[in-house]
Design a protein around this motif. Sequence first.
Motif, PDB file in Angstrom:
ATOM      1  N   SER A  22       0.813  -1.227   0.000  1.00  0.00           N
ATOM      2  CA  SER A  22       0.000   0.000   0.000  1.00  0.00           C
ATOM      3  C   SER A  22       0.845   1.275   0.000  1.00  0.00           C
ATOM      4  O   SER A  22       0.297   2.369   0.068  1.00  0.00           O
ATOM      5  CB  SER A  22      -0.923   0.008   1.218  1.00  0.00           C
ATOM      6  OG  SER A  22      -0.160  -0.048   2.405  1.00  0.00           O
ATOM      7  N   SER A  23       2.174   1.141  -0.068  1.00  0.00           N
ATOM      8  CA  SER A  23       3.017   2.340   0.041  1.00  0.00           C
ATOM      9  C   SER A  23       3.341   2.925  -1.334  1.00  0.00           C
ATOM     10  O   SER A  23       3.400   2.198  -2.337  1.00  0.00           O
ATOM     11  CB  SER A  23       4.319   2.000   0.768  1.00  0.00           C
ATOM     12  OG  SER A  23       4.997   0.977   0.094  1.00  0.00           O
ATOM     13  N   ASN A  24       3.540   4.227  -1.360  1.00  0.00           N
ATOM     14  CA  ASN A  24       4.000   4.918  -2.569  1.00  0.00           C
ATOM     15  C   ASN A  24       5.457   5.349  -2.449  1.00  0.00           C
ATOM     16  O   ASN A  24       6.091   5.671  -3.447  1.00  0.00           O
ATOM     17  CB  ASN A  24       3.145   6.166  -2.828  1.00  0.00           C
ATOM     18  CG  ASN A  24       1.762   5.795  -3.301  1.00  0.00           C
ATOM     19  OD1 ASN A  24       1.628   4.893  -4.123  1.00  0.00           O
ATOM     20  ND2 ASN A  24       0.742   6.462  -2.785  1.00  0.00           N
ATOM     21  N   HIS A  25       5.971   5.358  -1.217  1.00  0.00           N
ATOM     22  CA  HIS A  25       7.323   5.838  -0.949  1.00  0.00           C
ATOM     23  C   HIS A  25       8.259   4.629  -0.789  1.00  0.00           C
ATOM     24  O   HIS A  25       7.913   3.640  -0.161  1.00  0.00           O
ATOM     25  CB  HIS A  25       7.310   6.679   0.343  1.00  0.00           C
ATOM     26  CG  HIS A  25       8.516   7.542   0.508  1.00  0.00           C
ATOM     27  ND1 HIS A  25       9.733   7.037   0.873  1.00  0.00           N
ATOM     28  CD2 HIS A  25       8.692   8.878   0.368  1.00  0.00           C
ATOM     29  CE1 HIS A  25      10.607   8.028   0.950  1.00  0.00           C
ATOM     30  NE2 HIS A  25       9.996   9.152   0.645  1.00  0.00           N
ATOM     31  N   ASP A  85       8.946   8.481  -5.208  1.00  0.00           N
ATOM     32  CA  ASP A  85       7.733   7.731  -5.528  1.00  0.00           C
ATOM     33  C   ASP A  85       8.091   6.425  -6.253  1.00  0.00           C
ATOM     34  O   ASP A  85       8.941   6.410  -7.147  1.00  0.00           O
ATOM     35  CB  ASP A  85       6.830   8.590  -6.430  1.00  0.00           C
ATOM     36  CG  ASP A  85       5.412   8.066  -6.475  1.00  0.00           C
ATOM     37  OD1 ASP A  85       5.243   6.913  -6.907  1.00  0.00           O
ATOM     38  OD2 ASP A  85       4.492   8.802  -6.072  1.00  0.00           O
ATOM     39  N   THR A  87       6.432   4.640  -8.399  1.00  0.00           N
ATOM     40  CA  THR A  87       6.080   4.598  -9.829  1.00  0.00           C
ATOM     41  C   THR A  87       6.944   5.528 -10.686  1.00  0.00           C
ATOM     42  O   THR A  87       6.852   5.497 -11.904  1.00  0.00           O
ATOM     43  CB  THR A  87       4.598   4.968 -10.019  1.00  0.00           C
ATOM     44  OG1 THR A  87       4.367   6.243  -9.397  1.00  0.00           O
ATOM     45  CG2 THR A  87       3.695   3.927  -9.403  1.00  0.00           C
ATOM     46  N   MET A 144       4.262  -2.390  -9.696  1.00  0.00           N
ATOM     47  CA  MET A 144       4.221  -0.917  -9.662  1.00  0.00           C
ATOM     48  C   MET A 144       5.317  -0.270 -10.513  1.00  0.00           C
ATOM     49  O   MET A 144       5.158   0.846 -10.991  1.00  0.00           O
ATOM     50  CB  MET A 144       4.328  -0.426  -8.212  1.00  0.00           C
ATOM     51  CG  MET A 144       3.057  -0.663  -7.418  1.00  0.00           C
ATOM     52  SD  MET A 144       3.079   0.110  -5.794  1.00  0.00           S
ATOM     53  CE  MET A 144       3.989  -1.073  -4.837  1.00  0.00           C
ATOM     54  N   THR A 145       6.438  -0.979 -10.705  1.00  0.00           N
ATOM     55  CA  THR A 145       7.542  -0.397 -11.489  1.00  0.00           C
ATOM     56  C   THR A 145       7.629  -1.018 -12.883  1.00  0.00           C
ATOM     57  O   THR A 145       8.631  -0.820 -13.574  1.00  0.00           O
ATOM     58  CB  THR A 145       8.884  -0.621 -10.760  1.00  0.00           C
ATOM     59  OG1 THR A 145       9.057  -2.034 -10.540  1.00  0.00           O
ATOM     60  CG2 THR A 145       8.928   0.088  -9.426  1.00  0.00           C
TER      61      THR A 145
END
Length: 346
Positions: A22-25, A85, A87, A144-145
């Motif tokens: 759930s993290s963006n960092h 971030d 992404t 995500m990447t």
Amino acid sequence: MNPQAKLVFAISLLSGTTITISSNHWIMAWTGLEINTLAILPLISKTHHPRAIEAATKYFLVQAAASTLILFSSMTNAWQTGQWDITQLTYPTSCLILTAAIAMKLGLAPFHFWFPEVLQGTSLITGLLLSTAMKFPPMTLFFMTSQSLNPTLLTIMALLSAALGGWMGLNQTQTRKILAFSSISHLGWMAIVIVYCPKLALLNFYLYALMTTAVFLTLNSINTLNLSTLMTTWTKTPALSATLMLTLLSLAGLPPLTGFLPKWLIIEELTKQGVAPAATIIALLSLLSLFFYLRLAYCATITLPPHTTNHMKQWHTNKPTSILVAILAAASITLLPVSPTILTVV
């Protein structure tokens, strides 16, 4: 291990996984991965056997190295672009380092050598956690990447994983090692399609986790760790052995069963993307894995034990077969006809 300690480790595993997915960092994702690693270590080494301690040490060293590389990759990217971030991973060197780090976390070839050894040193239930739950956070980071990853590098690693997972599993007699090489082979299928269609890679992971859970829980309920013991199970639990055979064939990806769905969709997607040679090679390499799945299925159902066995026959199962095994096995065998529904949900 007392129940309170088990509860603490289970909650830690759940929270570590939740934090990562759930993290963006990058720092939060790294923190979740570290919590996961520290929570699983006592579960690996709880038997106090030298093999278990060795497995825990190997797991710790590999995961610590991979976490360091993830941190280094994100710091390099932040230094070059000013972005933390997940992404926004755009710096090419960071992308390469991250690919290697997550491959090490997952056990993708050529960073796969630790995985069979660690799985062999643990119990079946801990092995199940290592094969499914512990691979979910790194897979979400790949997801995500995915737009930043190098397709050529991932394709090479995927083909290598499918080849080594098949070849190295051919001469194994321990069920945990066979399932470890099966996992490496399946990760190859996920890695090859993650750049082109990340949702398809996640669908493959979910179905792989479903089928592997069914196999691990079945083996745990009949208390089987090697092929010679597996040969004696038909006389004790014929229905469960027959179900195990079908689940193994599903894991191999044979057409009428659930495991055929992700392979079919991945080959279709790779052909659409113009990489048909890679699709052909990985489809041919899956025949290697099919051989040891067939051998497992043969030992589980067709071979009755000879009279000169040199091991103790276990005439009674130690653990009752739960309703969970029945549900998972049924899903592992019969989901192919409802594939259009699954695809609309995904």
